[in-house]
Scaffold this active site. Structure first.
Site, mmCIF file in Angstrom:
data_model
loop_
_atom_site.group_PDB
_atom_site.id
_atom_site.type_symbol
_atom_site.label_atom_id
_atom_site.label_comp_id
_atom_site.label_asym_id
_atom_site.label_seq_id
_atom_site.Cartn_x
_atom_site.Cartn_y
_atom_site.Cartn_z
ATOM 1 N N SER A 199 -6.240 2.372 13.920
ATOM 2 C CA SER A 199 -5.526 1.913 15.114
ATOM 3 C C SER A 199 -5.715 2.870 16.287
ATOM 4 C CB SER A 199 -4.033 1.756 14.813
ATOM 5 O OG SER A 199 -3.418 3.009 14.589
ATOM 6 N N ALA A 213 -4.656 9.234 21.514
ATOM 7 C CA ALA A 213 -4.510 9.164 22.973
ATOM 8 C C ALA A 213 -4.862 10.493 23.641
ATOM 9 C CB ALA A 213 -3.083 8.744 23.343
ATOM 10 N N THR A 251 -8.712 3.281 7.242
ATOM 11 C CA THR A 251 -8.284 1.934 7.633
ATOM 12 C C THR A 251 -6.783 1.875 7.913
ATOM 13 O OG1 THR A 251 -8.147 1.362 5.274
ATOM 14 C CG2 THR A 251 -10.145 0.708 6.458
ATOM 15 N N ALA A 252 -6.148 3.036 8.046
ATOM 16 C CA ALA A 252 -4.716 3.085 8.342
ATOM 17 C C ALA A 252 -4.513 3.504 9.803
ATOM 18 C CB ALA A 252 -4.019 4.025 7.360
ATOM 19 N N TYR A 253 -3.698 4.521 10.052
ATOM 20 C CA TYR A 253 -3.395 4.950 11.416
ATOM 21 C C TYR A 253 -4.668 5.316 12.173
ATOM 22 C CZ TYR A 253 -0.560 7.348 15.027
ATOM 23 O OH TYR A 253 0.039 7.741 16.192
ATOM 24 N N ALA A 254 -5.634 5.919 11.471
ATOM 25 C CA ALA A 254 -6.880 6.321 12.121
ATOM 26 C C ALA A 254 -7.596 5.134 12.750
ATOM 27 C CB ALA A 254 -7.791 7.019 11.111
ATOM 28 N N ASP A 284 -1.723 13.122 22.236
ATOM 29 C CA ASP A 284 -0.470 12.815 21.545
ATOM 30 C C ASP A 284 -0.492 13.297 20.106
ATOM 31 O OD1 ASP A 284 0.498 11.659 23.822
ATOM 32 O OD2 ASP A 284 0.332 9.586 23.122
ATOM 33 N N ASP A 321 0.815 -1.207 0.000
ATOM 34 C CA ASP A 321 0.000 0.000 0.000
ATOM 35 C C ASP A 321 0.855 1.266 0.000
ATOM 36 O OD1 ASP A 321 -2.240 -1.554 -0.028
ATOM 37 O OD2 ASP A 321 -2.908 -1.072 2.002
ATOM 38 N N GLY A 322 2.019 1.225 0.665
ATOM 39 C CA GLY A 322 2.883 2.401 0.693
ATOM 40 C C GLY A 322 3.363 2.804 -0.683
#
Length: 300
Positions: free
Chosen positions: A195, A214, A190-193, A179, A75-76
């Site tokens: 998690s 956080a 569906t990426a960092y968001a 943070d 994906d990157g």
């Protein structure tokens, strides 16, 4: 040359520094050329795998010359070339070299069977949105970037929380101690968001999601905004604050810097095999209902 919807020139892009990628790329190039298409390579890809006999082009040259780009990698890789080709509206076909990807949805083992069919015009097309962002310091823009997945404002690993002031369409929304803060497209949901406990947005949904990282206050929750929103995030407190774009480019921020984010005027066309299902991708990637039958896959 691009002529309507007819493919004549096919560009190949591969993930860099990847063992074992040269052979499938060369095999794919030869098989596409045998079908009568002109094949070109992205320059860095051609140099890394040492392939000869095909033109090696810059992304801008690919955008001007190729009718479609096939990306072999993860994906990157797709994110990187997608941003560069967005102004040219070059369609992308994603082939995953490794584990299943969210946007490189064709398995490498299936590419020889599926790519000729897709190049013959049998595919499903969808448009994916991007974000454009700029950093404003002392009233002057100092940096611009596109993001396919997300724009992320966050602290460095050893500093304390940052305080951010967020506004939407010129209206104050909140100050947040956390943070960091993620601004994501539906593709990036569906990426960092994800998690960080953000919602999944279907790629065809016209929205942008803000997801705190956080947060100090549990009442700071993710929020989905209309995709024509203009988002401003000001650095109010904290140190060692950075902003990154798709986790692929990074810039340091100072107090009172503002990151302005909006939907880009560009979209990226994705081409999928006939029968493609976003829900099947989610199920496989997120391990939902892992014991589903083949009939369930066909029904999706």
């Amino acid at each position: 040359m691009k002529t309507g919807n007819q493919f004549k020139t096919v560009a190949l892009v591969g993930r860099s520094n990847t063992p074992g990628i040269a052979e499938p790329l060369a095999t794919l190039a030869d098989s596409i050329a045998t079908l009568g298409f002109e094949v070109v390579f992205e320059g860095d890809t051609a140099r890394e795998i040492g392939i000869a006999g095909y033109p090696a082009l810059t992304p801008a040259e690919i955008g001007a010359r190729a009718d479609v780009a096939i990306v072999l990698g993860g994906d990157g890789t797709m994110l990187g070339i997608g941003r560069q080709l967005a102004p040219y509206r070059t369609p992308l076909i994603g082939i995953n070299h490794g584990r299943l990807g969210f946007i490189t949805d064709i398995a490498a083992s299936d590419m020889q069977a599926l790519v000729p069919v897709m190049l013959a015009g049998k595919f499903e097309r969808e448009e994916r949105s991007l974000l454009e962002a700029r950093i404003v310091r002392d009233g002057e823009p100092i940096y611009h970037a596109l993001a396919f997945n997300d724009v992320v404002v966050n602290r460095s690993g050893f500093s304390g929380m940052v305080e951010l002031r967020a506004s939407v369409d010129g209206r104050y929304m909140y100050n947040q101690r956390s943070d960091g803060l993620i601004v994501a497209t539906p593709t990036g949901s569906t990426a960092y968001a994800l998690s960080s406990a953000g919602p999944i947005l279907h790629p065809q949904l016209a929205g942008i999601v803000l997801v705190p990282i956080a947060p100090h206050a549990l009442s700071n929750r993710p929020i989905v905004l209309p995709d024509d929103s203009k988002i401003a995030i000001q650095i109010v407190g904290g140190r060692d604050v950075n902003v990154n774009f798709d986790m692929q480019s990074f810039t340091s921020l100072e107090l009172n810097d503002t990151i302005e984010v909006r939907r880009s005027k560009h979209t990226v066309p994705f081409l999928h095999p006939i029968g493609y299902s976003y829900y099947t991708t989610l199920r496989k990637k997120l391990h939902w209902n892992e014991h589903a039958s083949n009939e369930d896959d066909k029904a999706s």
